[in-house]
Design an enzyme around this catalytic site. Sequence first.
Site, PDB file in Angstrom:
ATOM      1  CG  MET A  35      -1.907  -1.195   1.151  1.00  0.00           C
ATOM      2  SD  MET A  35      -3.446  -0.932   2.038  1.00  0.00           S
ATOM      3  CE  MET A  35      -2.859  -0.665   3.690  1.00  0.00           C
ATOM      4  N   GLY A  36       2.158   1.077  -0.361  1.00  0.00           N
ATOM      5  CA  GLY A  36       3.053   2.227  -0.460  1.00  0.00           C
ATOM      6  C   GLY A  36       3.586   2.663   0.882  1.00  0.00           C
ATOM      7  CG  LEU A  38       7.293   1.440  -0.909  1.00  0.00           C
ATOM      8  CD1 LEU A  38       8.061   1.130  -2.194  1.00  0.00           C
ATOM      9  CD2 LEU A  38       6.334   0.309  -0.570  1.00  0.00           C
ATOM     10  N   GLY A  41      11.424  -2.767   5.258  1.00  0.00           N
ATOM     11  CA  GLY A  41      10.732  -4.060   5.237  1.00  0.00           C
ATOM     12  C   GLY A  41      10.210  -4.375   3.842  1.00  0.00           C
ATOM     13  CG  HIS A  42       7.101  -2.030   2.007  1.00  0.00           C
ATOM     14  ND1 HIS A  42       6.946  -0.933   2.808  1.00  0.00           N
ATOM     15  CD2 HIS A  42       5.910  -2.675   2.009  1.00  0.00           C
ATOM     16  CE1 HIS A  42       5.710  -0.909   3.293  1.00  0.00           C
ATOM     17  NE2 HIS A  42       5.064  -1.958   2.823  1.00  0.00           N
ATOM     18  CD  GLN A  66      -6.114  -3.664   2.718  1.00  0.00           C
ATOM     19  OE1 GLN A  66      -5.997  -4.106   1.576  1.00  0.00           O
ATOM     20  NE2 GLN A  66      -5.141  -3.823   3.608  1.00  0.00           N
ATOM     21  CG  ASP A 155       0.865  -7.531   7.642  1.00  0.00           C
ATOM     22  OD1 ASP A 155       0.257  -6.847   8.462  1.00  0.00           O
ATOM     23  OD2 ASP A 155       1.751  -7.070   6.909  1.00  0.00           O
ATOM     24  CD  GLN A 158      -1.990  -8.803   4.347  1.00  0.00           C
ATOM     25  OE1 GLN A 158      -2.790  -7.894   4.507  1.00  0.00           O
ATOM     26  NE2 GLN A 158      -0.757  -8.588   3.946  1.00  0.00           N
TER      27      GLN A 158
HETATM   28  O1  PAF Z   1      -0.181  -5.815   3.522  1.00  0.00           O
HETATM   29  C1  PAF Z   1      -0.585  -4.897   2.807  1.00  0.00           C
HETATM   30  O2  PAF Z   1       0.111  -3.908   2.569  1.00  0.00           O
HETATM   31  C2  PAF Z   1      -1.969  -4.981   2.184  1.00  0.00           C
HETATM   32  O3  PAF Z   1      -2.868  -5.593   3.038  1.00  0.00           O
HETATM   33  C3  PAF Z   1      -1.965  -5.653   0.795  1.00  0.00           C
HETATM   34  C4  PAF Z   1      -1.524  -7.110   0.876  1.00  0.00           C
HETATM   35  C5  PAF Z   1      -1.061  -4.898  -0.152  1.00  0.00           C
HETATM   36  C6  PAF Z   1      -3.389  -5.647   0.215  1.00  0.00           C
HETATM   37  O4  PAF Z   1      -3.872  -4.355   0.073  1.00  0.00           O
END
Ligand code: PAF
Length: 287
Positions: A35-36, A38, A41-42, A66, A155, A158
């Site tokens: 979701m940007g 960043l 970690g990303h 979400q 997550d 998730q």
């Molecule tokens: O973990 C996230 O950043 C979000 O939940 C994802 C997986 C990009 C879905 O919008």
Amino acid sequence: MSTNTPRIINTVSALREELNRARRDKQRIGFVPTMGNLHQGHLDLVARAAELSECVVVSIFVNPMQFGPHEDFDAYPRTLDVDCQALNATACAIVFAPTVREMYPEGVNTEIDVPKLSTILCGHHRPGHFKGVATVVNKLLNIVQPDIAVFGNKDYQQLQVIRTMVSDLLMPVEIVGADTTREGSGLAMSSRNAYLTDAERTTAALLYACLNRLGVALQNGDKMGVHLKQERDQLRQAGFDLDYLEIRDADDLTRGAEEASRAVILVAARLGKARLIDNLVVDLSAV
Ligand code: PAF
């Protein structure tokens, strides 16, 4: 690792064209949905994707579906230019940054639900959240059609929801979980850490310390009820508004860890404006 300036693509059709070219060149496609806003970690997820594929796509999309009605969708930091600069130094080949209209041209008429996993833990405190995640990840995977997709273990729930969806719907993609990247203090990196004041950031590191203490107790074979109560009390005294601190079977979050060979300790707590989550997986096979 070869790095270059990633191409920024905003539409599904342009992305599909570009990826068809990559596939014709026999490149494996790796995908990192984000979701940007960043952080390291990303970038570590991108590096993991680059180990497993030749063409890495990063999506940047703040998914309205979400977020609950009183959550931080409007406030969520949108930093596309800075994010693209950060990706310049990585192996990311393509940034997919669609608008909400591009992702939901007809609104939401179809939802993906993984009900058992989506109504416990974070799902209990954020009703509808995982339906939004599963739906958008399903759409993104259909758009990108990657060979592999990398998600953070931070997550944890998730990741389990996505693994279950991919397995149940026979989706042809390998889901890869990547280790959590932490600050020196132990705090798990998260875009929502940006909401913390300096003092809260110091307090936030207590979450990981708490997980580690519980991990040691679990491996000692201790009865966990008293430990859990103590740790919950301590977190509340430190200023956390605790959603949950729980121990579950790492392979099935709907079950407790009594019979499990791997447990996961999961925590979610609010501190100031931030809702923080973290977890620790503990090997119990020798206990
Ligand atoms: O973990 C996230 O950043 C979000 O939940 C994802 C997986 C990009 C879905 O919008």
